[in-house]
Design an enzyme around this catalytic site. Structure first.
Site, PDB file in Angstrom:
ATOM      1  CB  CYS A   1       4.761   5.289   2.263  1.00 39.58           C
ATOM      2  SG  CYS A   1       6.535   5.526   3.059  1.00 39.58           S
TER       3      CYS A   1
ATOM      4  CG  HIS B   1       7.418   1.578   1.945  1.00 43.04           C
ATOM      5  ND1 HIS B   1       7.012   2.799   1.000  1.00 43.04           N
ATOM      6  CD2 HIS B   1       6.388   0.551   1.383  1.00 43.04           C
ATOM      7  CE1 HIS B   1       5.938   2.621   0.341  1.00 43.04           C
ATOM      8  NE2 HIS B   1       5.686   1.314   0.453  1.00 43.04           N
TER       9      HIS B   1
ATOM     10  CG  HIS C   1       2.115   0.421  -0.656  1.00 41.79           C
ATOM     11  ND1 HIS C   1       3.602   0.391  -1.396  1.00 41.79           N
ATOM     12  CD2 HIS C   1       1.481  -0.535  -1.428  1.00 41.79           C
ATOM     13  CE1 HIS C   1       3.556  -0.174  -2.143  1.00 41.79           C
ATOM     14  NE2 HIS C   1       2.309  -0.881  -2.454  1.00 41.79           N
TER      15      HIS C   1
END
Length: 243
Positions: free
Chosen positions: A83, A137, A149
């Site tokens: 990510c 994240h 993402h």
């Protein structure tokens, strides 16, 4: 006898072909061509960049070229990315801006903003583990409540922030400083100067003091939303195993 075997063979081939046609399709085209990703029968439509301009368009155009890239921990190229590697490379390639490598460092690097102030290119951070104060994240906001993402299970995709998983694991939002910030601040000031129309006061209903307030009987059950309590606990446990 041969004709029966032939008919059986044709039926088997037809069944196999029909099953193959029901599988999830995935077509990813690099560059400025259209990108169509259909996973599990759900089409995640890409944002319309024709309405974007300047740095916003550059960031989103670059992010869309990564759709379909597989997830790879520690990766930051089209062979596989995680990510934070995705957001780092999008900013580097689109605007030549260098941001930190990890999601936690990126969150500290950004200027903190509220979820309601999100604009295209801003970063959205999530706590997907048990520690809800720990960023684990990150994705980039592309408008209309969506982020691009790198999902640990699906690779680079577009997700809606309103989905239960992302709503429950949302941590914070941040803005990466860039040259178009002056234009961004001007738009923000214009919105703040807009005066809301006056509202007509609503008269409160008169209360008759002689009317006693309803009392709960001892035999009445206590009411609370058990479903919300259970779902919140399940989401907390489930989030620790994803991404």
């Amino acid at each position: 006898m041969k004709s029966i075997r032939l008919i059986s063979y044709i039926c088997v081939v037809a069944t196999v072909l029909s099953l193959a046609g029901c599988r999830s399709s995935r077509r990813v085209v690099r560059g400025n061509e259209a990108v169509s990703t259909t996973v599990g029968g759900l089409d995640r439509s890409r944002p319309d960049t024709r309405k974007m301009q300047g740095e916003d368009k550059k960031l989103v155009d670059e992010a869309l070229t990564w759709l379909g890239t597989p997830y790879r921990y520690g990766g930051s190229d089209y062979n596989g990315t995680d990510c934070s590697g995705l957001t780092m490379e999008v900013y580097r390639k689109a605007l030549g801006i260098k941001i930190p490598r990890s999601s936690r460092e990126q969150q500290q690097f950004c200027k903190s903003i509220s979820k309601g102030a999100l604009m295209i290119g801003d970063l959205v951070f999530f706590s997907t583990g048990r520690d809800k104060n720990r960023v684990s994240h990150v994705g980039m906001y592309v408008g209309d409540g969506k982020i691009v993402h790198a999902s640990g299970s699906k690779g680079v995709i577009i997700s809606n922030m309103g989905e239960r998983y992302y709503a429950s694991t949302y941590h914070s939002s941040g803005h990466v400083g860039r040259s178009s910030d002056k234009h961004r601040n001007n738009n923000k000031n214009k919105k703040e100067k807009q005066v809301a129309p006056p509202t007509t006061p609503v008269a409160e209903p008169e209360v008759n003091p002689s009317t006693p307030a309803p009392q709960r009987m001892e035999t009445d059950p206590l009411r609370f939303n058990m479903n919300q309590e259970v779902e919140a606990r399940i989401d907390s446990i489930y989030s620790s195993f994803l991404d």
